[in-house]
Design a protein around this motif. Structure first.
Motif: not given
Length: 69
Positions: A10, A12-15
């Motif tokens: 993950t 920047d809050d993106v998986e």
């Protein structure tokens, strides 16, 4: 059924799926994971060394008190 864990990271809050990344990106993920593991190992070692230092200081203080008496 597959018991394979998802290989994700993950950022920047993106998986992201590491297996779908470019080789260079996968290399960076491996480096980050290795550095984190080393930091954890060093933190454990630091705790051990701090405890040892404290014990040695206490033992020295007690020895000096006995010697002064």
């Amino acid at each position: 059924m597959s018991n394979k864990q998802k290989n994700t990271v993950t950022v920047d809050d993106v998986e992201y799926d590491v297996d779908k990344m470019e080789i260079t990106e996968q290399y960076l993920v491996m480096q980050i994971r290795d550095v984190r593991a080393q930091i954890n190992t060093l933190n454990i070692k630091l705790g051990q060394l701090q405890a040892s230092q404290s014990t040695f200081m206490k033992t020295l203080a007690e020895a000096l008190k006995k010697e002064a008496a």
